[in-house]
Structures are given as C-alpha cells and as structure tokens.
Design a protein around this motif. Structure first.
Motif, PDB file in Angstrom:
ATOM      1  N   SER A  91     -13.136 117.793 113.967  1.00 43.03           N
ATOM      2  CA  SER A  91     -13.992 116.745 114.539  1.00 43.03           C
ATOM      3  C   SER A  91     -15.398 117.276 114.076  1.00 43.03           C
ATOM      4  O   SER A  91     -15.756 118.466 114.113  1.00 43.03           O
ATOM      5  CB  SER A  91     -13.848 116.367 115.916  1.00 43.03           C
ATOM      6  OG  SER A  91     -14.098 117.666 116.474  1.00 43.03           O
TER       7      SER A  91
ATOM      8  N   LYS B 185     -19.267 116.217 115.237  1.00 40.38           N
ATOM      9  CA  LYS B 185     -20.033 115.418 116.437  1.00 40.38           C
ATOM     10  C   LYS B 185     -21.555 115.461 116.061  1.00 40.38           C
ATOM     11  O   LYS B 185     -22.183 116.489 115.690  1.00 40.38           O
ATOM     12  CB  LYS B 185     -19.631 116.082 117.596  1.00 40.38           C
ATOM     13  CG  LYS B 185     -20.214 115.637 118.868  1.00 40.38           C
ATOM     14  CD  LYS B 185     -19.756 116.096 119.975  1.00 40.38           C
ATOM     15  CE  LYS B 185     -20.919 116.465 121.009  1.00 40.38           C
ATOM     16  NZ  LYS B 185     -20.488 117.340 122.301  1.00 40.38           N
TER      17      LYS B 185
ATOM     18  N   SER C 243     -17.447 106.537 119.281  1.00 41.46           N
ATOM     19  CA  SER C 243     -18.932 106.702 119.242  1.00 41.46           C
ATOM     20  C   SER C 243     -19.510 105.870 120.355  1.00 41.46           C
ATOM     21  O   SER C 243     -18.745 104.788 120.844  1.00 41.46           O
ATOM     22  CB  SER C 243     -19.413 106.093 117.784  1.00 41.46           C
ATOM     23  OG  SER C 243     -20.874 106.089 118.072  1.00 41.46           O
TER      24      SER C 243
ATOM     25  N   SER D 235     -21.914 110.416 117.811  1.00 39.79           N
ATOM     26  CA  SER D 235     -20.583 109.947 117.331  1.00 39.79           C
ATOM     27  C   SER D 235     -19.913 111.023 117.007  1.00 39.79           C
ATOM     28  O   SER D 235     -20.455 112.203 116.855  1.00 39.79           O
ATOM     29  CB  SER D 235     -20.860 108.909 115.938  1.00 39.79           C
ATOM     30  OG  SER D 235     -21.869 108.201 116.001  1.00 39.79           O
ATOM     31  N   VAL D 236     -18.686 110.836 117.089  1.00 40.94           N
ATOM     32  CA  VAL D 236     -17.555 111.991 116.647  1.00 40.94           C
ATOM     33  C   VAL D 236     -16.736 111.445 115.664  1.00 40.94           C
ATOM     34  O   VAL D 236     -15.930 110.264 116.018  1.00 40.94           O
ATOM     35  CB  VAL D 236     -16.831 112.523 118.006  1.00 40.94           C
ATOM     36  CG1 VAL D 236     -16.037 113.717 117.612  1.00 40.94           C
ATOM     37  CG2 VAL D 236     -17.785 112.606 118.937  1.00 40.94           C
TER      38      VAL D 236
END
Ligand code: ADP
Length: 787
Positions: free
Chosen positions: A711, A713, A766, A772-773
């Motif tokens: 991920s 972020k 998000s 947002s990720v």
C-alpha cells in the motif's frame, strides 16, 4: 339385585315381552296343574271306592256261600247221613272265592291268610266223618269272621258331605249288621238243630255280638241316607226280620231259647231275615257304586274340560303374545325407519295409523319432528331462493334448529343486502377499472415506446399500438411467440431473455427489429418481472429505438480507434527523435561548463525530456495494451530489494516528500521486475503529486494469505466516491484534480493492466476530504497471464 336389574335392562324388547307373557302363564299353568292333581286324586279315590264296593259285594257273596257250606257240613257231621248237599255246595263256595280273588287283585293270595287254605282239609275231614260238629261250625264261623274283615270300608269323600257319604256309611254299618246277625242266627240254629242243652252257653257267647249288632243298627239309623233308613225301618217292621229280632230279644232277655221255632223253621226265618238285610245291602251297594261311577264320570269330564281349557288358554296367550310382539315390532320398525330417514334428512314421512299408547305417542312425536323438519326445509328453500319474508317460528329457546334457521335467515338477509351493495360497488369499481384500462391503453398507445407483456410462460399477451404501427403486425399476429418473426434472425438465439425470465430478474439487451419498410432497426429491450400477490405473472417491458445512438456509438468507436492509432503512430514517431534529443542533452550536460549560465537550462531541458519520455512510454504502453502486444519478462527477485531501490531513486528525484517505509515483506517474487517497479513508482509519484501540501508518503507491505499486499498512502486531496471506480480506466481523471494537476490519466490504467496480468488486483481507499491509500496485491506463486 342391581345386577339383575342391569341384566334385565340389556334384554331385547322382544325377550322382555315374552317374559311378561311367560310369568302369568307359568302361574296359570301351576294353578291348573295343582287343580288337575287334586281332581286326579279325587278320581283315584272314587275309583278306589268303587273297587272296595265291588270287593264288599264279593266278600258278602263268599260269606253267604261259606254259611251254606257250614250248614250242610254241620248237618252231616251231626247226623252222618246226607252228604250230597254238602258236596254240591263246594263248587258254589269255590266260585265265590275265585270271584273275590278276581274282583280285587289285592286279594290274590287271600287263601293263605284267611284260613281258606284249611278249607279242603276240613271238607275231607267232614266227609270222612273225622270232624265233630262243633269243629265244623267253629272252622266255618271263624273263617267267615276272618273273611268279613276283608270287607274294607270305602273311604269317605272329602268334599262331598252329601248323599254318597251317607250311602257309604249306611253300607258299612249294614254290612257289619249282616255279618253279626248271620253269626248269631247260625249259632241259634245250631242250638235248635243239635241240642237245646247248649242254649244258655251259646246265648252267653252271643250276647256281646248281639249288642254289637244293635250298636251298628243305631249307627245306621244315624248316618245312613234317609231312603236307606226308611228301607231298614220297613224291613224291621214288615219282613221276616221283625220276628227274628223279637225272638232274639226275648232269648237274650231270658237267656233261654224257647220252642217257638224248630231248627228248620228258624233256618228259613232267619235266612229270610238275613236275605232282607243282604238285599238292602246289595241295593245300597249298587246305589253307591252308581253314584261313584257317575261322580267319576263327571270328574273325568271336568278334568278333560280343564285340560282342553288349559291348552286353549295357553294357545290364546301364545297367540296374543306373539301378535302383540309382532305389532310392537312392526310399529317400532316403522318408527325406526322413519327415524333413519329423518337422520339422513328426508321429510314427508308416512307413518300410518298408531294406537293411542306410548308407541302411538312416540309416532306422533316423530311425525311432529318430520313436520317441523319439512316446515324448516320449506323455509330454508325459500330463504335460499331469496325470500326473506317467510315466517320462521322457533318452538322455544331449546329449539336449536329453528333458532339457528332464524338466525341464518337474518344473517343471510344481511349478507344478501351486503352482497348487493358489494355488487354495486364492484360494478362501480369495474367501470373505474375499465375506464382506467381505456386510459392506460390510450397512454400505452400514445407513448413513443413499444410496450409488451408476456404471461408466466413467456408468451406475449399484449403489445401497444406503437409496436403494431412499427412492425405492421396485427395484434393477433403479435401474440404468443409470433412476434419473433419481426426480430432479426441473427438476434433470435440470444439467451439473455430466457435466462432473465427463468430467474425472474430484470433484463436488458439489444436486438434488431424489422419495420414496415423491411428495415431492421436496433432496439434497446428492457423487461421487468411482474408479480401479483407474490405470484409471478410474467414480464412487462419496452423497446426503444436506439439505432441513432448505436450509430453514434459506432462513430465514437471509430474515432477512438483512429485516436489510438494516431497515438500509437505518433508516440512511435516521437520516440526516436526524443531518444536522440535525450542523448544529446545528456552529452551537453556532461560537456557543458557548470559555471556557465546555460548549464541550468540543460538541467531543466533534461527534466522535460524525461517527462516527455515517460509520457511517450505511457502512450506506447497504452497502444501495446490495446493491441495486446505488451511483453512480460518474469524473473525471481527479492521484493525488499525492489522496494529499497525504488524508494531511494524516488527520494533522489523528488526531494519534496519523505517516504516512510513501515513494513517490508520478506518475500521472493517471480514477476516482471521492471513492470512491478513501474507500478510502484507510478503510485509513489501520484501520492507525491496529489499531496502538494504534505511532506510524507507511507509505504507498507505484508503477506496476506497467498498474496503480497503493498500500500502507498498519502494525506493529499483525496478522491470523490463517484470517481474511485473509474480511476483505472483509460484517460480517466477526476474532475476535482484535472485542472490543478497535469497528467493524461494513463498511469493507473497501465498499472492496473500490469497487476491484473500478473494475476493480482489493484484498488483504492480514499476519503474525499483528504488522503488516499492505493493497494495492489500479487500472488506469491507466479500467476502471469500470457496473452
Ligand atoms: P494522471 O495522474 O496522469 O492524471 P493517473 O492515471 O495516474 O493519471 O491518475 C488518474 C487520476 O487519478 C488522476 O488524474 C487523479 O485525478 C487521480 N489520482 C491518482 N492518484 C491520486 C492520488 N494519490 N490522490 C488523488 N488523486 C489521485
């Protein structure tokens, strides 16, 4: 006791009636038998008396004959001259003995006990002159006396105090008188015949007997019948008896026998007197016998009548009883049949005539029930026919049926009124429905869409005017499956509608339909299942002409194709000169004097060239993706190493954001390393680009199930919800950012393509307000999909 009552209750009616008849019958029979028995006894008494009278006759006859034989025997024993009279008498005596034996079977052996067994011996002795006269007299007298005891008196009849008993009493005493007088006379004769010197002795011997004779005479005068008494009186006064008795009275008074009579005279006189008594005795005996015989006959008669009466009575009882049972049975059967008919609901029964008794009353009740049933049935029929004016009068509170019918009438009347109201309401509603249907048809016909409806078997049951106008089909031609004729043959095989129909779910598709001019036009077909009370009824839907829309789409597709082609050619054409520009610029950078002012420009130029190169690479990738020509070269590598290199390179270039690496998954991947790097770099540069106000980016990686999940972020501008799904499409850019940030909207499209071709996935979480990720995951075992 209770058991007997219980037992009696269980007996059938027939048995009970038989018992009722049987008890008095038994009693009657018992009384009759008792009476019969008494009559029988009386009869046997009579019979016995007759026998005894007969016997008395025979006894007297025998005594008479023995008296005669005694006289002849005595005379011979005394004089020893004339034997013939004596011998002549034997047969008379013997026949009198036989007669007695015959008369009464009871006297069969009388010779053995009445000294008659010595008769033959005595006769022999007299004939041989071996017996003295006294001996002869003694034997015969004693024998006669003994035989006189055989003369049993008839028994008196119990219930007959009248004549017959008087006769019997007279007979009895007269017989005794006869015997005693006979003995006395015989002895007097002996004295007269033999020698008067025995007179005194003989008289003393006889005086007692004479007294007995007199007592019997007195008894006779007391007990005998008036006729018999008169006869004796007459004999006493008018016949030879009178001088005999006078002579005897004088003799016994003086105790001397005078010479009034010699032996022969005395024999005759006393014989005649004795005969008088005997004849009276015989007459009395005959009268008794006759009376008894007639009594017997009348008793016999009585018994016979009694028997006949008994049989007749029993027969009558049996007849009456069986008739009664039969009658009761017939009546009860009639009632039972009537009750059964009532039970199965029949009315109008014919019960016939019944007597005025319990059964009759029962019949009347049954008839009443029937009548009431009939009245109720008539009333019910009338009510059924809608006649509520009919009067129903229940017979009281307990008349359930009557009350129920009355209630039913009221309720039915109420219901009928309500029904009429409902019918009117229904009619009104139907009118409304009809109007609304007409209205609906108008709408349906005027609507620019074609409307169709099927039943639950997918057969068309309705189409609107628009359809009829479009296809030129009649309504009839459009029903069932006939509408398929208007569909393009190539589109008919589609499974979309049958599947949606089977699952009862909404359905949408496209197909071509022929119009009146023979032209096939594209229709957007939409259909929805319809349910009535949750029961599936079919589908209703529409056809919308989308030919123009389809043409526009096609034109668009063509344009897109051309654009893709142009971009592909352009990027190819641009790439060669750009490579040269880049090479020269790099050369310039190396050769240029760093102190020189123009050196700065070289650096900037190199930056722009790199951006341009990335742009062109992206375009080239897109065109490769479109044409399926992108190549993947899988290799094994340590993900950690990739991560480290990428983060370092990114940090070198950017400098604006610090990359914070949280976890590093220790895993070896088999994938196209440069392409994965491309994805990762793209996410890093997006995170930096869209968070201009931040200075940090967070990177995390971990193993989840058989996947590596990575991920990236940021705390940047975030992505509106509506855009999140489409971000991974080609050229898509969120409106929110498209004005502020430069870009083509290709990076995420290419990244998604690369990840999905590796058998993985990419997505975003998000918050529209910020941050947002982006995630992507890759299978740990290579799952690369080759085109
Ligand atoms: P580009 O960035 O060139 O527009 P991308 O395909 O990389 O193309 O991204 C598509 C769009 O996704 C972007 O235009 C932007 O609107 C949005 N986007 C991508 N990454 C982020 C992010 N980290 N934060 C906010 N928006 C983003």
């Amino acid at each position: 006791m209770t058991r007997i009552v219980e037992l009696f209750r269980k007996l059938s009616l027939q048995t009970k009636l038989v018992l009722i008849g049987l008890v008095p019958t038994m009693f009657f029979l018992y009384v009759s038998l008792q009476y019969f028995h008494a009559e029988k006894q009386k009869l046997s008494l009579l019979h016995n008396n007759i026998r005894l009278i007969n016997r008395a006759d025979a006894v007297n006859k025998l005594i008479e004959q023995l008296g005669v034989e005694r006289r002849f025997g005595y005379e011979f024993a005394l004089k020893k001259d004339e034997l013939s009279d004596f011998k002549e008498q034997f047969k008379n005596t013997d026949s009198a003995i036989e007669n007695l034996e015959k008369t009464d079977p009871e006297l069969k052996d009388l010779r053995t006990y009445t000294m008659l067994d010595g008769l033959e011996r005595t006769r022999q002795a007299v004939q041989k002159k071996a017996m003295p006269p006294d001996g002869v007299m003694g034997y015969y007298t004693t024998t006669m006396f003994r035989i006189s005891y055989l003369d049993a008196t008839p028994e008196l009849l119990l219930d007959n105090s009248g004549e017959v008993n008087q006769q019997i009493n007279g007979l009895k005493t007269l017989s005794e008188m006869n015997i005693y007088l006979g003995i006395i006379n015989a002895n007097i004769y002996n004295v007269l015949y033999a020698n008067r010197k025995y007179a005194v002795g003989t008289l003393y011997g006889l005086v007692g007997l004479y007294q007995v004779y007199n007592t019997f005479e007195r008894e006779f005068m007391l007990k005998a019948s008036p006729g018999a008494k008169r006869s004796l009186k007459y004999i006493n006064e008018k016949t030879a008896l009178k001088p005999v008795i006078t002579y005897l009275d004088t003799a016994f008074k003086r105790m001397n026998i005078d010479s009034t009579y010699n032996d022969v005279q005395w024999w005759k006189l006393s014989g005649s007197a004795n005969d008088q008594l005997k004849s009276l005795q015989a007459r009395l005996s005959a009268r008794v016998s006759n009376t008894l015989i007639s009594l017997e006959a009348s008793e016999n008669n009585k018994v016979q009548i009694l028997l006949i009466l008994l049989v007749v009575s029993l027969f009558l009882i049996a007849v009456v009883l069986s008739l009664t049972i039969r009658d009761i049975r017939i009546k009860l059967t009639g009632l039972r049949i009537a009750a059964e008919k009532i039970a199965v609901g029949e009315t109008g029964l014919k019960l016939g005539d019944y007597t005025d008794d319990v059964i009759g009353k029962l019949a009347a009740s049954v008839a009443k029930i029937d009548e009431n049933n009939k009245t109720l049935a008539v009333a019910a029929t009338a009510i059924g026919g809608g006649n509520f004016d009919i009067r129903i009068k229940p017979r009281g509170n307990t008349d359930l049926l009557g009350n129920a019918l009355l209630q039913m009438k009221d309720e039915l009347q109420h219901f009928t009124t309500q029904k009429l109201e409902y019918a009117a309401e229904l009619e009104r509603l139907l009118t409304v429905i009809r109007e609304s249907e007409t209205h609906f048809r108008k709408i349906a016909d005027k609507i620019p869409l074609m409307i169709w409806q099927t039943d639950d078997q997918a057969n068309a049951i309705y189409v609107n005017r628009k359809w009829l106008d479009y296809t030129g089909f009649s309504f009839e031609q459009s029903m069932g499956l006939k509408w398929l004729d208007a569909m393009h043959p190539d589109d008919r095989g589609s499974r979309a509608f049958p599947e949606a129909f089977a699952q009862r779910v909404s359905y949408r598709s496209r197909a071509r339909f022929r119009n009146t001019e023979g032209e096939y036009r594209w229709m957007d077909i939409q259909g929805n299942p319809i349910f009535g009370n949750q029961v599936f009824e079919g589908f209703i839907g529409s056809l919308t002409d989308i030919t123009h829309q389809m043409e526009a789409e096609q034109a668009m597709m063509d344009l897109m194709y051309k654009k893709d082609e142009f971009l592909s050619i352009a990027s190819h054409e641009l790439r060669t000169p750009l490579t040269s520009i880049k090479a020269y610029t790099q050369l310039l950078e190396k050769t240029a004097n760093r102190e020189d002012k123009s050196y700065q420009f070289v650096g900037k130029m190199l930056n722009h060239v790199s951006r341009l190169e990335r742009l062109i690479n992206d375009l080239l990738d897109v065109s490769r993706i479109n044409s399926g020509r992108i190549d993947y070269n899988p290799e094994s590598f340590q993900f950690a190493e990739l991560l480290k290199n990428s983060v370092e390179a990114f940090s070198d270039i950017t400098g604006s954001h610090e990359v914070v690496v949280e976890n590093v998954a220790d895993v070896t991947l088999k994938a196209d390393r440069s392409r994965i790097e491309q994805v990762f770099n793209n996410l890093l540069s997006n995170a930096a680009k869209y968070s201009p106000d931040a200075d940090k980016i967070w990177v995390d990686s971990r193993i989840e199930a058989d996947f590596l999940v990575v991920s990236v972020k940021d705390v940047g501008v975030g992505i509106p919800k509506k855009d999140q799904r489409q971000l991974f499409e080609r050229f898509y850019r969120s409106e929110k950012t498209s004005h502020r940030f430069q870009g083509l909207g290709l990076g995420l499209f290419i990244s998604a393509e690369i990840i999905r071709r590796h058998g993985g996935d990419i997505w975003v979480q998000s918050n529209p307000d910020g941050g947002s990720v982006f995630y992507f995951k890759l299978p740990l075992t290579s799952n690369l999909i080759t085109p």
